[in-house]
Write an enzyme that holds these catalytic residues in place. Sequence first.
Site, PDB file in Angstrom:
ATOM      1  CE1 TYR A   1      11.323  22.961 -38.036  1.00 58.58           C
ATOM      2  CE2 TYR A   1      11.455  25.322 -38.441  1.00 58.58           C
ATOM      3  CZ  TYR A   1      11.185  24.031 -38.893  1.00 58.58           C
ATOM      4  OH  TYR A   1      10.790  23.826 -40.183  1.00 58.58           O
TER       5      TYR A   1
ATOM      6  N   GLY B   1      34.165  -2.958 -15.513  1.00 61.50           N
ATOM      7  CA  GLY B   1      34.356  -4.365 -15.841  1.00 61.50           C
ATOM      8  C   GLY B   1      34.939  -4.646 -17.210  1.00 61.50           C
TER       9      GLY B   1
ATOM     10  CG  MET C   1      39.854  -1.715 -19.944  1.00 61.04           C
ATOM     11  SD  MET C   1      40.570  -0.069 -20.019  1.00 61.04           S
ATOM     12  CE  MET C   1      39.482   0.866 -18.967  1.00 61.04           C
TER      13      MET C   1
ATOM     14  NE  ARG D   1      32.557   2.775 -10.969  1.00 58.86           N
ATOM     15  CZ  ARG D   1      32.991   1.666 -11.515  1.00 58.86           C
ATOM     16  NH1 ARG D   1      34.111   1.661 -12.228  1.00 58.86           N
ATOM     17  NH2 ARG D   1      32.341   0.521 -11.366  1.00 58.86           N
TER      18      ARG D   1
ATOM     19  CB  SER E   1      12.038  21.967 -43.392  1.00 62.94           C
ATOM     20  OG  SER E   1      12.136  20.894 -42.487  1.00 62.94           O
TER      21      SER E   1
ATOM     22  CG  HIS F   1       8.722   2.447 -44.519  1.00 58.15           C
ATOM     23  ND1 HIS F   1       7.927   1.486 -43.931  1.00 58.15           N
ATOM     24  CD2 HIS F   1       7.885   3.446 -44.889  1.00 58.15           C
ATOM     25  CE1 HIS F   1       6.668   1.879 -43.967  1.00 58.15           C
ATOM     26  NE2 HIS F   1       6.612   3.067 -44.545  1.00 58.15           N
TER      27      HIS F   1
ATOM     28  NE  ARG G   1      41.586  -2.292  -7.338  1.00 52.26           N
ATOM     29  CZ  ARG G   1      40.510  -3.016  -7.025  1.00 52.26           C
ATOM     30  NH1 ARG G   1      39.489  -3.035  -7.847  1.00 52.26           N
ATOM     31  NH2 ARG G   1      40.451  -3.705  -5.907  1.00 52.26           N
TER      32      ARG G   1
ATOM     33  CB  CYS H   1      11.657  17.830 -40.901  1.00 46.24           C
ATOM     34  SG  CYS H   1      11.908  17.825 -42.689  1.00 46.24           S
TER      35      CYS H   1
ATOM     36  CE  LYS I   1      39.128   1.816 -10.390  1.00 52.78           C
ATOM     37  NZ  LYS I   1      39.232   0.415 -10.825  1.00 52.78           N
TER      38      LYS I   1
END
Length: 875
Positions: free
Chosen positions: A850, A103, A105, A338, A763, A455, A94, A830, A24
């Site tokens: 990967y 909203g 603070m 903002r 992996s 699971h 503020r 993985c 701000k």
Amino acid sequence: MASKKYVYFFGEGKKEMKKLLGGKGANLSEMTNIGLPVPPGFTITTEVCNLFYDLGERWPEGLDEQIDGNLSKLEEKMGMAFNDEKNPLLVSVRSGAAISMPGMMDTVLNLGLNDNSIKGLIAKTGNERFAWDAYRRFVHMFGDVVMEVPHEDFEKAIQARKDKKGVKFDTELTAQDLKELVEDYKDIIRKAKGTSFPEDPKEQLKMSINAVFGSWNNKRAVSYRNIHDIPHDIGTAVNVQAMVFGNMGQDSGTGVAFTRDPATGKNELYGEYLVNAQGEDVVAGIRTPLPISKLEEDMPENYRELQDIRARLEQHYRDMQDLEFTVQEGKLYMLQTRTGKRTAAAALQIAVDMVDEGLIDHRTAVMRVEPQMIGQLLHKQLDRKEKEKADLLSKGLPASPGAALGRVVFDADTAVEEAKKGKVILVRTETSPEDIQGMAVAQGILTARGGMTSHAAVVARGMGKCCVAGAEDIKVFEDKQYFKVNGKQVNRGDWITMDGSTGEVFLGQIPVVDPELGKNFETFMSWVDEYRKLGIRTNSDTPQDSRVARDFGAEGIGLCRTEHMFFQGDRIKSVRKMIVAHDVDERKKALMELLPMQKNDFIEIFNVMEGLPVTIRLLDPPLHEFLPKEDEDIQEIADELGMSFDELKGTIISLHEMNPMLGHRGCRLSISFPEIAEMQSRAIFEAAAELTRKGLDIKPEVMIPLIGSFMEIKILKDQITKIAEDVMEKYDIKFEYRVGTMIEIPRACLIADQVATEAQFFSFGTNDLTQMTFGFSRDDSGKFLPGYIEKGILPKDPFATLDSEGVGQLIKVGLEKGRETRPDLKVGICGEHGGDPDSIDFCHKIGMDYVSASPYRVPVARLAAAHAALKEESS
């Protein structure tokens, strides 16, 4: 030596100073510098917030003097003064952190009013009612926010006054009513706190600044930071700004607006306003705001000016902005700009549109959309308006995103039957692999136990199903077919609705809406792939999931779990025959029943993934998971297998382990029972051979799980290689294949140079590696991990986001050692971390090839990989 600068007057800062001035404060300075109508003021830096706490809630030396100096400058600029009987200065106080926390603070408006300055406000405005209304609002807000007097006490007082007058709205109270209300409010403060409302404006200011700093650590602010992964040590700035008033008559008003629609991304001014109102009236819901388009009728000149400012701000910031404005007696003032919060759909629309408009380039567009936002686009979502009115039952972990509603069932068999009639939600204390068919037909899964990698969570994400896990205030009585939560009982057949993106569970039915991907999604994801360096594979066990993942851009399968296939159809009977076999011949006979089924599984998956690598993990879980636990089920299966109850029960008892996750599982099963690995390898290679013969490009990769020593992979790779050669000779055809390992044990990381002499790829199974490194059970740690995170012992759940300091270092060691031996070693992960943006960033940094994610996380992973590459370029 000059003292450190703690206070910046608007215009001394710029938008790049968000870390110091907060969003701000930095933007108020920026708007001042580009000539927009901003009421003057000053910002106290975020550094002061941290010092405030470090010094035991006291100000650092020199802050008093800097505030006084800037206050004098503000008085001079406004031609007003604190406590002036003729022209009093009033200010707002503020908050404003570097990362927006709307909203969360505290704010104080109309500061500076007292029994003396009220006279000046009346004299200056000639509007006694307005002045007393401003005063009563200030005393109410100051008493609530700064002095911590319950808000309800003030509300009761104004309601009593309205009741006495026989009126409904605050606006119907007279100046005299409001004057008396000010005294009522002061009495409330005196009685509640034993001290009087402070009349000195400078004391009011100091107390309000302290209150804003104090609100940095209020419960809602801390919770918001936890939810949104905002650091707790960045602090908030405090902005002190000259007041302008939207409640001075019909030529005044206040509003909030977005430069584009934050829900859809449509390129039009979007927002609300109120005539003759202050800022809190718009959000308090006391009066119904008007759509911003109506401002064109009420205040046409101000509307045109706001449209011009909208265009200037978008050109300047090159992003959608969230604005606050006030019109005071016909003059427009900007109170805030903002970066606007937006939905996932809007984020995509705005990114694509701004590229088309020439405001931003592809690189900027890609960085504008957060990876998690893409995940939201792929799942059904609850109707937001209906959700607000719904009856919240419980909140658990948001284990798999999306929305689901259905009738409650408590076991997999019932789920299968009831799903033929309609939608069901499977509710379990916790799930096991035996529940897979029920999970497959359910709209969503709710468990009372388990974490983000339980699971239920893993399977649900793989299926793209909504899942809420670890809702521990739910008590499930599966035998009695109901669950209880907070005094309510929910029975089999009752409707519930779940939001897997938030972990919320609601009673009854809330409508769901389908995601709409469309052309924007395809366009945006093509830009994403321009920048990422990591490959993205998927975790998939079925051709259906494989097709979904490939359509989402997966470049192969990084993990195919073969054990999930064993629960399909009648094959579980063959699996159980194999487990209870008395000797090798019996076991081989049972496995030969499974061979054609497994081969067909792989044929179907290879077909979908033609041309891409498919990594298939050999059997991993302990064998007892395939056998029943309850006596009734044991008897039924004993009859099915032609065994006595006692014989089967004895087998089950013999397979029992005190800690099965560290027991007879993974490669240990294949070492003990080589015929299992032989059947699975043969099924893989025969499937590859048959499709290669048809001209398809098949790339099988056999992954040996849970390696902890060199000889384990040596023995099993030799066995697998021999089977591959036998199959190629049998089919008279050649195909390429790889044999590698899943590294899940810390020891394997430390001897990775030895393992790599045999393994052609690594992996990292990060779920088990995290479990074994921390010594946490991933299914039970949900009981204490939230407390660890709350106390700051751990920054995040290590099963959700990779622990880069510990587990990550083991992975790094394993990768480096492996590539010392085999420079072309392919390396990926993985575990569930393969779909987590922070974990993907780590994988990019250490040079993996990967990551592998569940199908519906593939686009998230693609975007996260692009972000990682672009961040590295800009660092």
